[in-house]
Design a protein around this motif. Sequence first.
Motif, PDB file in Angstrom:
ATOM      1  N   SER A 164       0.897  -1.166   0.133  1.00  0.00           N
ATOM      2  CA  SER A 164      -0.209   0.116   0.026  1.00  0.00           C
ATOM      3  C   SER A 164       0.738   1.351  -0.011  1.00  0.00           C
ATOM      4  O   SER A 164       0.520   2.403  -0.486  1.00  0.00           O
ATOM      5  N   ASP A 165       2.038   1.276   0.415  1.00  0.00           N
ATOM      6  CA  ASP A 165       2.972   2.290   0.421  1.00  0.00           C
ATOM      7  C   ASP A 165       3.558   2.655  -1.000  1.00  0.00           C
ATOM      8  O   ASP A 165       4.246   3.762  -1.007  1.00  0.00           O
ATOM      9  N   LYS A 166       3.416   1.927  -1.630  1.00  0.00           N
ATOM     10  CA  LYS A 166       3.814   2.061  -3.017  1.00  0.00           C
ATOM     11  C   LYS A 166       3.004   2.225  -4.073  1.00  0.00           C
ATOM     12  O   LYS A 166       2.937   2.833  -5.283  1.00  0.00           O
ATOM     13  N   ALA A 167       1.699   1.798  -3.881  1.00  0.00           N
ATOM     14  CA  ALA A 167       0.521   1.846  -4.901  1.00  0.00           C
ATOM     15  C   ALA A 167       0.089   3.465  -5.393  1.00  0.00           C
ATOM     16  O   ALA A 167      -0.429   3.408  -6.340  1.00  0.00           O
ATOM     17  N   PHE A 168       0.360   4.153  -4.421  1.00  0.00           N
ATOM     18  CA  PHE A 168      -0.227   5.287  -4.433  1.00  0.00           C
ATOM     19  C   PHE A 168       0.847   6.445  -5.519  1.00  0.00           C
ATOM     20  O   PHE A 168       0.532   7.269  -6.161  1.00  0.00           O
ATOM     21  N   LEU A 169       2.094   5.564  -5.734  1.00  0.00           N
ATOM     22  CA  LEU A 169       3.209   6.410  -6.383  1.00  0.00           C
ATOM     23  C   LEU A 169       2.747   6.529  -7.928  1.00  0.00           C
ATOM     24  O   LEU A 169       3.024   7.593  -8.555  1.00  0.00           O
ATOM     25  N   THR A 170       1.982   5.643  -8.548  1.00  0.00           N
ATOM     26  CA  THR A 170       1.689   5.366 -10.011  1.00  0.00           C
ATOM     27  C   THR A 170       0.311   5.488 -10.260  1.00  0.00           C
ATOM     28  O   THR A 170      -0.748   5.497  -9.287  1.00  0.00           O
ATOM     29  N   ASP A 171      -0.040   6.027 -11.486  1.00  0.00           N
ATOM     30  CA  ASP A 171      -1.152   6.007 -12.102  1.00  0.00           C
ATOM     31  C   ASP A 171      -2.077   4.842 -12.165  1.00  0.00           C
ATOM     32  O   ASP A 171      -3.384   5.016 -12.119  1.00  0.00           O
ATOM     33  N   ALA A 172      -1.447   3.877 -12.455  1.00  0.00           N
ATOM     34  CA  ALA A 172      -2.032   2.443 -12.548  1.00  0.00           C
ATOM     35  C   ALA A 172      -1.224   1.263 -12.012  1.00  0.00           C
ATOM     36  O   ALA A 172       0.044   1.510 -11.667  1.00  0.00           O
ATOM     37  N   VAL A 173      -1.577   0.206 -11.516  1.00  0.00           N
ATOM     38  CA  VAL A 173      -1.086  -0.948 -10.957  1.00  0.00           C
ATOM     39  C   VAL A 173      -1.627  -2.216 -11.543  1.00  0.00           C
ATOM     40  O   VAL A 173      -3.120  -2.513 -11.886  1.00  0.00           O
ATOM     41  N   VAL A 174      -0.703  -3.102 -12.053  1.00  0.00           N
ATOM     42  CA  VAL A 174      -1.157  -4.451 -12.408  1.00  0.00           C
ATOM     43  C   VAL A 174      -0.124  -5.319 -11.433  1.00  0.00           C
ATOM     44  O   VAL A 174       0.979  -5.324 -11.231  1.00  0.00           O
ATOM     45  N   ALA A 175      -1.051  -6.145 -10.744  1.00  0.00           N
ATOM     46  CA  ALA A 175      -0.555  -7.099  -9.659  1.00  0.00           C
ATOM     47  C   ALA A 175      -0.500  -8.492 -10.120  1.00  0.00           C
ATOM     48  O   ALA A 175      -1.291  -9.023 -10.907  1.00  0.00           O
ATOM     49  N   LEU A 176       0.657  -9.019 -10.020  1.00  0.00           N
ATOM     50  CA  LEU A 176       1.096 -10.620 -10.445  1.00  0.00           C
ATOM     51  C   LEU A 176       1.384 -11.361  -9.251  1.00  0.00           C
ATOM     52  O   LEU A 176       1.869 -10.717  -8.476  1.00  0.00           O
ATOM     53  N   ARG A 177       0.658 -12.673  -9.227  1.00  0.00           N
ATOM     54  CA  ARG A 177       0.976 -13.379  -8.165  1.00  0.00           C
ATOM     55  C   ARG A 177       0.908 -14.812  -8.325  1.00  0.00           C
ATOM     56  O   ARG A 177       0.524 -15.303  -9.366  1.00  0.00           O
ATOM     57  N   PHE A 178       1.627 -15.673  -7.521  1.00  0.00           N
ATOM     58  CA  PHE A 178       1.573 -17.190  -7.563  1.00  0.00           C
ATOM     59  C   PHE A 178       0.345 -17.693  -6.643  1.00  0.00           C
ATOM     60  O   PHE A 178      -0.187 -16.998  -5.662  1.00  0.00           O
ATOM     61  N   PHE A 179      -0.066 -18.635  -7.225  1.00  0.00           N
ATOM     62  CA  PHE A 179      -1.381 -19.344  -6.209  1.00  0.00           C
ATOM     63  C   PHE A 179      -1.190 -20.967  -6.419  1.00  0.00           C
ATOM     64  O   PHE A 179      -0.803 -21.175  -7.217  1.00  0.00           O
ATOM     65  N   GLU A 180      -1.535 -21.807  -5.358  1.00  0.00           N
ATOM     66  CA  GLU A 180      -1.214 -23.344  -5.570  1.00  0.00           C
ATOM     67  C   GLU A 180      -2.943 -23.888  -6.038  1.00  0.00           C
ATOM     68  O   GLU A 180      -3.796 -23.712  -5.437  1.00  0.00           O
ATOM     69  N   SER A 181      -2.717 -24.740  -7.000  1.00  0.00           N
ATOM     70  CA  SER A 181      -4.040 -25.258  -7.554  1.00  0.00           C
ATOM     71  C   SER A 181      -3.565 -26.876  -8.049  1.00  0.00           C
ATOM     72  O   SER A 181      -2.753 -26.817  -8.931  1.00  0.00           O
ATOM     73  N   ASP A 182      -4.292 -27.784  -7.282  1.00  0.00           N
ATOM     74  CA  ASP A 182      -4.241 -29.186  -7.624  1.00  0.00           C
ATOM     75  C   ASP A 182      -2.550 -29.435  -7.902  1.00  0.00           C
ATOM     76  O   ASP A 182      -2.239 -30.268  -8.650  1.00  0.00           O
ATOM     77  N   GLY A 183      -1.929 -29.102  -6.716  1.00  0.00           N
ATOM     78  CA  GLY A 183      -0.494 -29.544  -6.604  1.00  0.00           C
ATOM     79  C   GLY A 183       0.450 -28.900  -7.646  1.00  0.00           C
ATOM     80  O   GLY A 183       1.400 -29.186  -7.509  1.00  0.00           O
ATOM     81  N   GLU A 184      -0.118 -27.678  -8.138  1.00  0.00           N
ATOM     82  CA  GLU A 184       0.867 -26.976  -9.165  1.00  0.00           C
ATOM     83  C   GLU A 184       0.730 -25.661  -8.605  1.00  0.00           C
ATOM     84  O   GLU A 184      -0.142 -24.721  -8.110  1.00  0.00           O
ATOM     85  N   LEU A 185       1.927 -24.946  -8.899  1.00  0.00           N
ATOM     86  CA  LEU A 185       2.026 -23.317  -8.761  1.00  0.00           C
ATOM     87  C   LEU A 185       1.729 -22.669 -10.035  1.00  0.00           C
ATOM     88  O   LEU A 185       2.318 -22.929 -11.098  1.00  0.00           O
TER      89      LEU A 185
END
Length: 492
Positions: A415-436
Amino acid sequence: MSDKVVLGKLPTGVPGLDTLLGGGLTEFSFNVIAGAPGSCKTTLAHQIMFSLVGQQRKALFFTVIGEPPLKMLRYQQQYSFFDIDKVGSMIRYVNLSDDLKNDGFSGVLSRILNEVADFQPSLIFVDSFKSVVHTAKSGNEGIADIQQFVQTLGIQLATWEATTFLIGEYPNAESDASPIFTVADGLISLSQSLHDNYVVRKIRIVKMRGQAHLDGLHTFRINDDGLRVYPRVLQPGRSEQSRIPDTGNGHRVAMGNSELDAMLGGGLPRGYSLLVSGPSGSGKTMLATAFLAEGAKNGEHGLIASLERSIAQAMTSPLKDLVRACQVTIMENRSLGLSIEEVVDNLLNAIDTLQTKRLVIDSLSTLELVIAPEFRQNFMEAMYRMVANLTARGVTILITTEPAAQYGEAKFVSSDKAFLTDAVVALRFFESDGELKRMIMVPKVRGSMHSAEMRQFTITGDGLVIGNTLRNYGNIVSGQATMQPPFIDKEE
């Protein structure tokens, strides 16, 4: 008709210094350049002097007990601003040591005024003026005599319409009660400090009569060209109202991925800053590569400010060809202990020279490591200035960063970085069916409609392939259905 006197301004020839001064030095002013030994006082004085002298503006440089003129010249010749052809005809050096030793204040004042009358300079420098004061204090002349000497010198030199500089070793010029500072029209203070093995040089305009100048401390660096000042300012640019995007295609830039363009509401608004947040290996660099490659297709020059060299390592063959064709330029950082203003100045120079339309900074996390420790304390403030100054050029910017959250956490961006820019794209990992697996979302696009979907994506040889919307994802991250895959929307 106004009777207001207009003060003439002299450009110093020191990059960034005129901005601090409010447009330049006041002509015919009486100035002090103060600082501890080694703070670059003499070099600053010479850089100003060589920049201003010419056939119609000559200079006298008086030395006292400091360096002999020949020794001083030997070192000053190492800088690019030095011009030996100006020495003698336009610049005259005079040593006052004997005058001070034999006749005190009166001898120094008499010699200065005689030399001024003979040479008729427009610029006068006395280095080191504090030597005069120390010598006087060891004799019979006191504070009242010093003040009288300074006042008389100032009045006499003003009669000759000369701009004067007294150079002295005053480490605490801001709090020093010296009568010299009271009489002076301008006071420039130089300092240097050590922070975790990094030396940081600072300059401050303590006083400058008759003109609005920038307050506070500003960093400077010395190189083969002399001093370069980096003002802590926001560059003039477009207002927030003018930055609200038009829905027309001409006001959007394609990201190199049609699905991501759709999630952003038709592409990223031109001239916006985009923060791409995700852990290592989540696809940030590939997304940035596609952004630059798309720009190159449309004739927009791209610049990569690589702090990790990860972009250079991850370049695809087509992008390597674009680099060889000078359609995309890689600017690698090879310095440590920088200030944010130095980073921005380097980027702006490259943007102006290359006519850059798209900029990638990789990454914000590494930038925090390469700047001097002193600036890490106010990192967010420095980042705000950096983004504001870069977007003021009208360049579309993509900045990568790694959030503090770990792989299994649901946090998308700090949250301390999100305000810096006009837009944000977030990427992340999640686990599903034994796969990342990977997911992407767009939490923010200022002034524009955008998708609120969380979508799965994969990385292929052609880049990011964004798939369908994830359903009931919240149940998985909360632990309610950790052994089951997320439901995927079957509609494209």
